[in-house]
Design an enzyme around this catalytic site. Structure first.
Site, PDB file in Angstrom:
ATOM      1  N   GLY A  33       6.911 -12.073   4.030  1.00  0.00           N
ATOM      2  CA  GLY A  33       6.120 -13.296   3.903  1.00  0.00           C
ATOM      3  C   GLY A  33       5.519 -13.724   5.230  1.00  0.00           C
ATOM      4  N   THR A  34       4.585 -14.686   5.134  1.00  0.00           N
ATOM      5  CA  THR A  34       3.818 -15.071   6.323  1.00  0.00           C
ATOM      6  C   THR A  34       4.675 -15.803   7.374  1.00  0.00           C
ATOM      7  OG1 THR A  34       3.000 -16.930   4.992  1.00  0.00           O
ATOM      8  CG2 THR A  34       1.501 -15.072   5.288  1.00  0.00           C
TER       9      THR A  34
ATOM     10  N   ARG B 169      -3.842  -5.794  -3.440  1.00  0.00           N
ATOM     11  CA  ARG B 169      -4.948  -6.103  -4.352  1.00  0.00           C
ATOM     12  C   ARG B 169      -6.243  -5.371  -3.998  1.00  0.00           C
ATOM     13  NH1 ARG B 169      -3.775 -12.458  -3.644  1.00  0.00           N
ATOM     14  NH2 ARG B 169      -2.810 -11.616  -1.750  1.00  0.00           N
TER      15      ARG B 169
ATOM     16  N   GLU C 235       1.733 -23.033  -2.930  1.00  0.00           N
ATOM     17  CA  GLU C 235       1.041 -21.782  -3.257  1.00  0.00           C
ATOM     18  C   GLU C 235       0.564 -21.794  -4.712  1.00  0.00           C
ATOM     19  OE1 GLU C 235       0.178 -19.131  -1.071  1.00  0.00           O
ATOM     20  OE2 GLU C 235       0.622 -20.938   0.072  1.00  0.00           O
TER      21      GLU C 235
ATOM     22  N   ALA D  80     -49.461  32.169  15.109  1.00  0.00           N
ATOM     23  CA  ALA D  80     -48.880  31.747  13.833  1.00  0.00           C
ATOM     24  C   ALA D  80     -48.177  32.907  13.157  1.00  0.00           C
ATOM     25  CB  ALA D  80     -49.989  31.202  12.934  1.00  0.00           C
TER      26      ALA D  80
ATOM     27  N   ALA E 229      -1.326  -9.573  10.370  1.00  0.00           N
ATOM     28  CA  ALA E 229      -2.035  -8.360   9.953  1.00  0.00           C
ATOM     29  C   ALA E 229      -1.084  -7.267   9.504  1.00  0.00           C
ATOM     30  CB  ALA E 229      -2.900  -7.860  11.105  1.00  0.00           C
TER      31      ALA E 229
HETATM   32  C1  UD1 Z   1      -2.174 -17.123   2.269  1.00  0.00           C
HETATM   33  C2  UD1 Z   1      -1.475 -18.479   2.259  1.00  0.00           C
HETATM   34  C3  UD1 Z   1      -2.284 -19.432   1.369  1.00  0.00           C
HETATM   35  C4  UD1 Z   1      -3.691 -19.539   1.857  1.00  0.00           C
HETATM   36  C5  UD1 Z   1      -4.350 -18.149   1.999  1.00  0.00           C
HETATM   37  C6  UD1 Z   1      -5.679 -18.258   2.709  1.00  0.00           C
HETATM   38  C7  UD1 Z   1       0.925 -18.012   2.474  1.00  0.00           C
HETATM   39  C8  UD1 Z   1       2.220 -17.909   1.763  1.00  0.00           C
HETATM   40  N1  UD1 Z   1      -0.131 -18.314   1.717  1.00  0.00           N
HETATM   41  O1  UD1 Z   1      -2.152 -16.605   0.945  1.00  0.00           O
HETATM   42  O2  UD1 Z   1      -1.676 -20.722   1.404  1.00  0.00           O
HETATM   43  O3  UD1 Z   1      -4.457 -20.335   0.970  1.00  0.00           O
HETATM   44  O4  UD1 Z   1      -3.510 -17.265   2.760  1.00  0.00           O
HETATM   45  O5  UD1 Z   1      -6.373 -17.042   2.715  1.00  0.00           O
HETATM   46  O6  UD1 Z   1       0.862 -17.879   3.692  1.00  0.00           O
HETATM   47  N2  UD1 Z   1       0.989 -10.957   6.081  1.00  0.00           N
HETATM   48  C9  UD1 Z   1       1.857 -10.396   6.994  1.00  0.00           C
HETATM   49  N3  UD1 Z   1       3.165 -10.247   6.639  1.00  0.00           N
HETATM   50  C10 UD1 Z   1       3.651 -10.641   5.442  1.00  0.00           C
HETATM   51  C11 UD1 Z   1       2.754 -11.211   4.503  1.00  0.00           C
HETATM   52  C12 UD1 Z   1       1.423 -11.358   4.868  1.00  0.00           C
HETATM   53  O7  UD1 Z   1       1.464 -10.048   8.112  1.00  0.00           O
HETATM   54  O8  UD1 Z   1       4.842 -10.478   5.209  1.00  0.00           O
HETATM   55  C13 UD1 Z   1      -0.434 -11.108   6.480  1.00  0.00           C
HETATM   56  C14 UD1 Z   1      -1.376 -10.336   5.598  1.00  0.00           C
HETATM   57  O9  UD1 Z   1      -1.649  -9.068   6.162  1.00  0.00           O
HETATM   58  C15 UD1 Z   1      -2.635 -11.206   5.587  1.00  0.00           C
HETATM   59  C16 UD1 Z   1      -2.094 -12.603   5.849  1.00  0.00           C
HETATM   60  O10 UD1 Z   1      -0.775 -12.460   6.326  1.00  0.00           O
HETATM   61  O11 UD1 Z   1      -3.528 -10.874   6.644  1.00  0.00           O
HETATM   62  C17 UD1 Z   1      -2.077 -13.459   4.582  1.00  0.00           C
HETATM   63  O12 UD1 Z   1      -1.309 -12.814   3.593  1.00  0.00           O
HETATM   64  P1  UD1 Z   1      -1.786 -12.748   2.076  1.00  0.00           P
HETATM   65  O13 UD1 Z   1      -0.776 -12.002   1.310  1.00  0.00           O
HETATM   66  O14 UD1 Z   1      -3.202 -12.288   2.012  1.00  0.00           O
HETATM   67  O15 UD1 Z   1      -1.681 -14.285   1.700  1.00  0.00           O
HETATM   68  P2  UD1 Z   1      -2.470 -15.061   0.559  1.00  0.00           P
HETATM   69  O16 UD1 Z   1      -1.823 -14.801  -0.738  1.00  0.00           O
HETATM   70  O17 UD1 Z   1      -3.912 -14.815   0.663  1.00  0.00           O
HETATM   71 CA    CA Z   2      -5.164 -13.479   1.896  1.00  0.00          CA
END
Ligand code: UD1
Ligand code: CA
Length: 459
Positions: A78-79, A16, A155, A423, A10
């Site tokens: 990144g995630t 976007r 991706e 009234a 989160a």
């Molecule tokens: C991500 C997945 C994708 C999947 C999709 C599903 C990755 C690289 N891609 O893409 O494979 O199909 O979700 O919905 O994981 N976040 C962080 N820190 C970061 C980046 C993101 O906490 O550095 C959090 C965001 O707040 C969000 C979640 O991770 O809640 C997903 O990130 P987002 O950028 O929405 O990934 P997608 O491009 O949707």
């Molecule tokens: Ca997403």
């Protein structure tokens, strides 16, 4: 059963969304997306929940409070990098870790439970929750080998044309063996189009180490919706709304036009209540049984008794009793306490007032900062004059009082039990119980006045 942990991602800004509000705090049916996720996770037997926060960290923390531990991701790289931040809390622990994105508000506990079960049954090191959808644009794609086994996730932005044609997607929810997850995360690189550390890359890493990687495909594709922009937000809202409406209908509430009825997630409604079109019910509202709510009504954070009718009206942060009849076109403002059997008719505004049992204000009134007793009748057009431009004052109207039409009760003032106000009166002093108070200019009739006027004009 193995130990279970959860990581909720989160920290992202949600570019976007084009919003000042951080993405995971955007509400769906009145509740922030990440809150929906946390509440579903709370239904699973999870020892520890860690939410990764970054953008809007304090606000996300304030929203979720004690329901989660937190790890700060200072830069959103990144995630995979996001999950790494949970290292201090989770590394070295034995068990299964579920990772869920905070922007997938429709995910259900039962699906996550099924994912855990599938993961354990296959003794996998990682299990991806996948779905087949018609328009996979933007999602990571599941690449399977000739035997149908998962190889990796690519991706959208990194995918070839052929890979983009695959419609099985990564929902962003996974189960991992906790130790294998943190070991693999150390090997994730950012060598991709976005220059980010991708969590999905853990799949390929584990696979290359000969570990078992599995996929659990859900048929409920609605659940997997990732909200990245306002179009998806509206879609999530529509799906969540129909889920909520369906729950109430199954509980015995009649909803005439579910597509045009907006009930937030925490609202409680009793049996045989009928909700008519264009009605919005919000917050922690509790409505009893056999009520009629709507059409065109907004109720926010109110307690409503049984067999009450509220039509074409708005009510906020108030208590409304049983057998009450409100509207059309009434406005119940915060801190009002409307007792049983009350009638509040058209163009009546009530604010911060107790309105006693059986009392009536049937037409065109303003009752603010008041204590109205039982069986009081407030005539058409009568108001409390509660404000002198600086301060607010209390009007007390005791039981069985009759306020004649078009009266002004200038507060602070008390009208004693059983009194009558004639009234057109402007009452500036207390009225004793059982008295009749008349406070208006005496009527003067000038006989033959018109004739005299005509004579004068002829001269
Ligand atoms: C991500 C997945 C994708 C999947 C999709 C599903 C990755 C690289 N891609 O893409 O494979 O199909 O979700 O919905 O994981 N976040 C962080 N820190 C970061 C980046 C993101 O906490 O550095 C959090 C965001 O707040 C969000 C979640 O991770 O809640 C997903 O990130 P987002 O950028 O929405 O990934 P997608 O491009 O949707
Ligand atoms: Ca997403």
């Amino acid at each position: 059963m193995s130990n279970r942990y959860a990581v909720i991602l989160a920290a992202g800004q949600g570019t976007r969304m084009k919003s000042k509000l951080y993405k995971v705090l955007h509400p769906v049916c009145g509740k922030p997306m990440v809150q929906h996720v946390v509440e579903e996770i709370a239904k699973l037997k999870v020892q520890e929940v860690v939410t990764i926060i970054g953008h809007g960290a304090e606000k996300v923390k304030a929203q979720l409070g004690e329901q989660s531990h937190y790890a700060l991701q200072e830069e959103q790289l990144g995630t995979a990098h996001a999950v790494m931040q949970a290292q201090n809390t989770l590394e070295g622990k034995e068990g299964i870790t579920i990772v869920v994105c905070g922007d997938t508000p429709l995910i259900k506990a039962e699906t996550m439970e099924a994912l855990f079960t599938h993961h354990e049954k296959h003794s996998a090191k990682a299990t991806i929750l996948t779905a087949k959808i018609d328009n996979p644009t933007g999602y990571g794609r599941i690449i399977r080998n000739e035997k149908g086994l998962v190889e990796k996730i690519v991706e959208h932005k990194d995918a070839t044309e052929a890979e983009r044609a695959i419609n099985e997607i990564n929902t962003g929810t996974y189960c991992f063996d906790n130790a294998a997850l943190f070991a693999a995360l150390k090997n994730v690189s950012n060598d991709n189009v976005q220059g980010e550390y991708y969590l999905p890359d853990v799949i390929e890493i584990l696979k290359s180490q000969g570990e078992i990687v599995s996929a659990f495909q859900t048929n409920d594709i609605q659940e997997t919706l990732g909200v990245n922009d306002r179009v998806a937000l509206a879609e999530a809202e529509r799906i969540m709304r129909s889920r909520i409406n369906e729950k109430h209908m199954r509980n015995g509430v009649t909803i005439k036009d579910p597509a045009n009825t907006y009930i937030e997630s925490d609202v409680i409604i009793g049996q045989d209540t009928v909700v008519l079109p264009a009605t919005i019910i919000k917050g922690a509202t509790v409505i009893g049984s056999e009520c009629q709510i709507g059409p065109n009504t907004e109720i926010d954070t109110c307690k409503v008794g049984n067999e009450t009718i509220i039509r074409q009206s708005a009510a906020y942060n108030s208590s409304i009793g049983s057998y009450v009849n409100i509207g059309p076109f009434a406005h119940i403002r915060p801190a009002s306490d409307i007792k049983d059997e009350v009638k509040i008719g058209n163009f009546v505004e009530i604010k911060k007032a107790v309105f006693g049992k059986g009392s009536k204000a049937s037409h065109l009134s303003y009752i603010g900062d008041a204590e109205v007793g039982n069986d009081v009748n407030i005539g058409c057009g009568s108001i409390t004059v509660n404000y002198d431009g600086k301060n607010k004052f209390l009007t007390k109207i005791e039981d069985n009082v009759f306020i004649g039409c078009n009266s002004n009760l200038v507060a602070p003032v008390t009208v004693g039990e059983g009194a009558y106000v004639a009234a057109g009166s402007t009452i500036t002093q207390d009225v004793p119980g059982k008295a009749l108070s008349i406070a208006r200019a005496k009527q003067v009739n000038k006989e033959n006045y018109v004739e005299k006027l005509n004579m004068k004009n002829k001269q």
